[in-house]
Design a protein around this motif. Structure first.
Motif, PDB file in Angstrom:
ATOM      1  N   GLY A  81       0.798  -1.218   0.000  1.00 48.19           N
ATOM      2  CA  GLY A  81       0.000   0.000   0.000  1.00 48.19           C
ATOM      3  C   GLY A  81       0.828   1.263   0.000  1.00 48.19           C
ATOM      4  O   GLY A  81       2.043   1.255   0.194  1.00 48.19           O
ATOM      5  N   HIS A  98      -1.286  -3.751   5.716  1.00 48.13           N
ATOM      6  CA  HIS A  98      -1.320  -2.493   4.973  1.00 48.13           C
ATOM      7  C   HIS A  98      -0.381  -1.483   5.633  1.00 48.13           C
ATOM      8  O   HIS A  98      -0.185  -1.503   6.852  1.00 48.13           O
ATOM      9  CB  HIS A  98      -2.748  -1.941   4.939  1.00 48.13           C
ATOM     10  N   GLU A 110      -1.877   0.267   8.462  1.00 47.29           N
ATOM     11  CA  GLU A 110      -2.141  -0.598   9.609  1.00 47.29           C
ATOM     12  C   GLU A 110      -0.881  -0.846  10.424  1.00 47.29           C
ATOM     13  O   GLU A 110      -0.942  -0.878  11.669  1.00 47.29           O
ATOM     14  CB  GLU A 110      -2.754  -1.918   9.153  1.00 47.29           C
ATOM     15  N   SER A 124      -2.215  -8.638   9.112  1.00 46.97           N
ATOM     16  CA  SER A 124      -3.661  -8.615   8.940  1.00 46.97           C
ATOM     17  C   SER A 124      -4.207 -10.032   8.967  1.00 46.97           C
ATOM     18  O   SER A 124      -3.477 -11.004   8.755  1.00 46.97           O
ATOM     19  CB  SER A 124      -4.021  -7.959   7.609  1.00 46.97           C
ATOM     20  N   GLY A 172      -7.283  -5.622  10.529  1.00 50.95           N
ATOM     21  CA  GLY A 172      -8.207  -5.715   9.412  1.00 50.95           C
ATOM     22  C   GLY A 172      -7.989  -7.012   8.656  1.00 50.95           C
ATOM     23  O   GLY A 172      -7.149  -7.837   9.019  1.00 50.95           O
ATOM     24  N   SER A 212      -9.799  -7.492   2.287  1.00 50.87           N
ATOM     25  CA  SER A 212     -10.644  -6.296   2.273  1.00 50.87           C
ATOM     26  C   SER A 212      -9.865  -5.059   1.846  1.00 50.87           C
ATOM     27  O   SER A 212     -10.386  -4.209   1.127  1.00 50.87           O
ATOM     28  CB  SER A 212     -11.266  -6.073   3.657  1.00 50.87           C
ATOM     29  N   TRP A 213      -8.601  -4.945   2.306  1.00 53.43           N
ATOM     30  CA  TRP A 213      -7.855  -3.739   1.956  1.00 53.43           C
ATOM     31  C   TRP A 213      -6.955  -3.893   0.732  1.00 53.43           C
ATOM     32  O   TRP A 213      -6.370  -2.922   0.253  1.00 53.43           O
ATOM     33  CB  TRP A 213      -7.043  -3.220   3.144  1.00 53.43           C
ATOM     34  N   ARG A 249      -7.553  -1.454  -2.219  1.00 51.00           N
ATOM     35  CA  ARG A 249      -7.075  -0.109  -1.882  1.00 51.00           C
ATOM     36  C   ARG A 249      -5.551  -0.031  -2.005  1.00 51.00           C
ATOM     37  O   ARG A 249      -5.009   0.929  -2.550  1.00 51.00           O
ATOM     38  CB  ARG A 249      -7.510   0.234  -0.455  1.00 51.00           C
ATOM     39  N   ALA A 250      -4.865  -1.049  -1.488  1.00 46.40           N
ATOM     40  CA  ALA A 250      -3.404  -1.043  -1.514  1.00 46.40           C
ATOM     41  C   ALA A 250      -2.866  -0.997  -2.937  1.00 46.40           C
ATOM     42  O   ALA A 250      -1.939  -0.234  -3.250  1.00 46.40           O
ATOM     43  CB  ALA A 250      -2.860  -2.268  -0.780  1.00 46.40           C
TER      44      ALA A 250
END
Length: 300
Positions: free
Chosen positions: A167, A202, A205, A226, A282, A286-287, A290-291
Motif C-alpha cells: 500500500g 497495509h 495498519e 492482517s 483488518g 478487504s484492503w 485499496r493497496a
C-alpha cells in the motif's frame, strides 16, 4: 506528553508512525544520519547509529518514555543501541520482520514461540558491514538483533515482527511494480511450482500497530499481520484489474529466483497474541484493492 525517540523512520510506515505520534501530542525526537529532513514538528538529531560515540554525543542527557527503532538490522547495531539506551528509556520497540521465520514451513500460522530470541546464537564477527552479506542474511540479522535485546531481562523491549507490507503511493520496494510491469507487457512471472500463500499488512495498519505498541506495556516478540493470507494469483488478479489491457502469465520454475511475494515455504504469521492484547487487525482481502490502487495509482 510522552518523550518518544524514533531511530530512522523518514519513509514509508516510519514516516506515518511519526505523524501519528506528533498528532497525539507526543514530543518526538528523530535520530538519523541527516540524509533527509524529518517530518515537521519533531526534534532532529543527526548521528550514525553504527557509531556509539556519535549516538551518545547526539543524545546528550536526553531520556525517553519509548524508543522505536526502525532501522536495526544487525546484532552489532543492537549491541550499540542496548548500551546507549539502557537507562535512557522505559520501553524499546524494535521493528523486526516476518523473515525471522525464514526456516519455518508450516501449514498452520506460525506463532512467536517458533523463534525464541533467547535461544538464538549471536555472532558479531560475521561481515555485517558488507551490504551483500547483509542483504542475503536479512532474516538472520534481525533474529540476532532480537537476541541481543532478549539477553537482558532488565531491558523492557518489544520485537514487532512485521508481515509483508503493501500500500501507499510511496512504496519504495518496487515489488508490486514488478508484477504490474509484467502484466502490462505479458511477460512471464516466475513462481515456484508449489507457491505458498503469505501474510500481509497495509502500510497504514502497521503504522497504527507501532503507534499502539508504543503505548502498551507488553514485552517480547509480537507478530503484526492482517487477518488472512494472500496468494500470488490473488495479487495478480487485483493488479490485473487495474491493467485491463494486460495479461497475467505465471511460469513455474523448479530452481532459481522467483518473483517477490511468491514463496516455496509456508510461514504465514499467527497474529493471535496481538489480537488478544487488544489490537483490531483488518482483513487482508478487504484492503488489498485499496493497496494496489494506491501503489499503482502513481503510474497513471
Amino acid at each position: 506528553m510522552r518523550e518518544i525517540c524514533v531511530i530512522g523512520g523518514n519513509r514509508y510506515f516510519g514516516k506515518r508512525l511519526i505523524e501519528r505520534l506528533v498528532a497525539a501530542g507526543d514530543r518526538v525526537t528523530v535520530v538519523n544520519r541527516g540524509s533527509s529532513a524529518p517530518p515537521a514538528g519533531t526534534v532532529h538529531l543527526i548521528a550514525d547509529r553504527d557509531d556509539e560515540e556519535s549516538l551518545e554525543s547526539a543524545l546528550g542527557s536526553r531520556t525517553f518514555d519509548v524508543v522505536v527503532d526502525q532501522v536495526c538490522y544487525t546484532p552489532r547495531q543492537a549491541e550499540i543501541a542496548h548500551r546507549v539506551f539502557a537507562g535512557r528509556t522505559r520501553r524499546y520497540v524494535m521493528t523486526s520482520t516476518v523473515e525471522v521465520y525464514e526456516y519455518e514451513d508450516s501449514a498452520d500460522p506460525v506463532g512467536e514461540d517458533a523463534v525464541d530470541p533467547r535461544t538464538v546464537a549471536v555472532d558479531t564477527a560475521l561481515p555485517w558491514d558488507d551490504p551483500e552479506f547483509l542483504a542475503s542474511h536479512y532474516g538472520e540479522g534481525k533474529r540476532q538483533a532480537e537476541a541481543v535485546f532478549a539477553a537482558d531481562p532488565g531491558f523492557p523491549h518489544v520485537a514487532v515482527r512485521v508481515a509483508h507490507v503493501l500500500g501507499g503511493d510511496d512504496d519504495f520496494t518496487g515489488r508490486l511494480e514488478h508484477y504490474a510491469d509484467r502484466i502490462r507487457t505479458g511477460e512471464a512471472i516466475a513462481v515456484p511450482a508449489v507457491n505458498r500463500p503469505a501474510t500481509y499488512i497495509h502500510v497504514e495498519e502497521i503504522a497504527d500497530f507501532l503507534f499502539w505498541t508504543a503505548g502498551e506495556d507488553f514485552t517480547g516478540p509480537v507478530n503484526a499481520a492482517s487477518h488472512g493470507t494472500l496468494t500470488t494469483r490473488e495479487l495478480c488478479a487485483e493488479i490485473g484489474a487495474h491493467l485491463p489491457d494486460g495479461r497475467t502469465v505465471l511460469e513455474t520454475v523448479e530452481v532459481g529466483e522467483v518473483s517477490p511475494f511468491s514463496f516455496r515455504r509456508s510461514y504465514g504469521m499467527d497474529n493471535s497474541r496481538a489480537a488478544r492484547l487488544g489490537f483490531p487487525f483488518g482483513d487482508a482481502r478487504s484492503w488489498l484493492p485499496r493497496a494496489v490502487a494506491e501503489t499503482l495509482g502513481k503510474e497513471h
